[in-house]
Enzyme design. Structure first.
Site, PDB file in Angstrom:
ATOM      1  CG  ASN A 209      28.894  73.565  20.359  1.00  0.00           C
ATOM      2  OD1 ASN A 209      27.690  73.337  20.499  1.00  0.00           O
ATOM      3  ND2 ASN A 209      29.799  73.247  21.284  1.00  0.00           N
ATOM      4  CG  ASP A 279      37.591  70.362  21.519  1.00  0.00           C
ATOM      5  OD1 ASP A 279      37.178  69.580  22.391  1.00  0.00           O
ATOM      6  OD2 ASP A 279      37.494  70.133  20.297  1.00  0.00           O
ATOM      7  CG  ASP A 307      39.218  64.945  28.540  1.00  0.00           C
ATOM      8  OD1 ASP A 307      38.031  64.581  28.639  1.00  0.00           O
ATOM      9  OD2 ASP A 307      40.070  64.324  27.889  1.00  0.00           O
TER      10      ASP A 307
END
Length: 401
Positions: A209, A279, A307
């Site tokens: 990202n 994710d 997570d």
């Protein structure tokens, strides 16, 4: 807040923002600081030395060739006297001279001769600030441990709009208070995660990202300035370790970041999850470069990444948890959902895109927690990080003591 008897050397370089430095002297002295001013020749074209002398109550130094002052090695005396050196405004020319280690006037000579921490508040036209040469010089200063304060974004004297404004005097005073005043996190162990995560597809390609890591690195530096023992878990970024950070762990993937964060928070008081953790990751990673097949589509099967915040929240004994939510829309709804779903103590939400968040010098945050919403308006990431850490420390003290 108090700066009683703290010694601050204020350097003023040439630029229209020099007029703000007059108020800065007053604001520093309001809190009891002793202020001495060194001006460059360019600065005297915007504000007179007489003004700074009247406001500081001290003689103003301008020349390295002042025979009377230098008879007693005045520049060395100034360098030893200062507890902090703050240059505001710092022009593009002065930043360049500092980056290259020049000592061709009194101010740059004092900076080289002093062991005091150096704080620089840039002020220039937005196009100058964006120039690769200026950014390279700024990066050089950061790598040497110089603290960059700003710049802010907004209207400029030249009529342009953008990054390059000097921070306001009260913001600069708060930075000095943070560095010399209350260490609100002294004795606390803080873990900060920052930057992106990269998930390999094959030996040459990855999914990632656009996070630069600058917000998380600014948070780590602000926590260190607040007195904390800071461990920084950093994704793949090209940033120098912030001054004062005790430990740095470099990772690449989300799984590596999870493992590093869990290990680092084993005896930590606070965890601030500023990293932009991916994710998903490819379910399978090819050992060899995947070759293009003419006319054939490439399909990737993705598996969910661990997570990190959820892992920490599920622990019986856990640190104070601060999450981040970077959203393109419905920011409040998604942030509040994440706050409740993951059992966080606080979440910092921001909208990304439109010049905010990723790949931007500025940011804006809204903090959500049991006490409601707190707005932190758009500011440089450095300034925003200081405000965020102050709010985290305040909330931590209220619930953990």
């Amino acid at each position: 807040m108090s700066l009683a008897q703290r010694r601050i050397l204020l350097g003023v370089s040439g630029g229209i923002a020099a007029y703000k430095s007059c108020e800065l002297v007053r604001r520093l002295r309001d809190l009891g600081a002793e202020v001495r001013v060194v001006m460059t020749e360019g600065a005297t074209h915007f504000v007179s030395a007489t003004t700074f002398q009247a406001l500081s109550g001290q003689p103003v130094r301008m020349s390295l060739w002042d025979a009377e002052a230098e008879a007693a090695m005045g520049h060395i005396e100034l360098a030893r006297w200062a507890e902090r050196i703050l240059i505001a405004p710092a022009s593009a020319d002065l930043i360049a001279r500092l980056a290259h280690g020049l000592a061709n006037d009194l101010l740059t000579t004092v900076c080289l001769a002093s062991a005091a921490p150096l704080y620089v508040a840039p002020a220039m036209n937005q196009q100058m600030w964006a120039h690769p040469a200026v950014q390279a010089n700024v990066d050089t200063l950061r790598q040497r441990g110089v603290h960059l304060l700003g710049p802010a974004s907004g209207d400029q004297a030249c009529g342009d709009i953008g990054s390059g404004r000097m921070l306001e005097p009260m913001e600069l005073r708060e930075a000095m208070v943070a560095s010399l005043g209350h260490a609100v996190l002294r004795g606390r162990k803080v873990v900060v995660s920052a930057g992106p995560t990269y998930e390999d597809i094959d030996p040459v390609r990855f999914i990632g990202n656009r996070s630069s890591g600058r917000m998380g690195f600014a948070v780590a530096e602000a926590a260190a300035q607040a007195g904390a023992e800071v461990t920084l878990v950093a994704g793949p970024v090209s940033l120098a370790t912030p001054p004062g950070v005790a430990h740095r762990v470099d990772v690449r993937s989300a799984t590596q970041m999870r493992d590093a964060v869990v290990a680092a928070t084993a005896n930590a008081d606070i965890y601030i999850g500023a990293a932009a953790v991916g994710d998903y990751r490819p379910a399978e990673v090819s050992d060899h470069k995947i070759k293009k097949r003419d006319g054939a589509a490439l399909e990737l099967s993705l598996a969910e990444n661990p997570d990190i915040l959820g892992t920490l929240a599920a622990q019986t004994v856990r640190p104070f948890l601060v999450g981040f939510a970077a959203e393109t829309h419905d920011v409040e709804r998604y942030a509040r959902d994440k706050l409740a779903r993951k059992g966080l103590d606080m979440i910092a939400a921001n909208q990304v895109g439109g010049g905010l968040g990723f790949e931007a010098a500025d940011n804006a945050l809204t903090l959500y927690g049991p006490e409601g919403a707190i707005e932190l308006p758009r500011a440089s990431k450095t300034e925003l990080a200081r405000q965020l850490v102050a709010k985290i420390a305040e909330r931590y003290a209220a619930v953990r003591g």
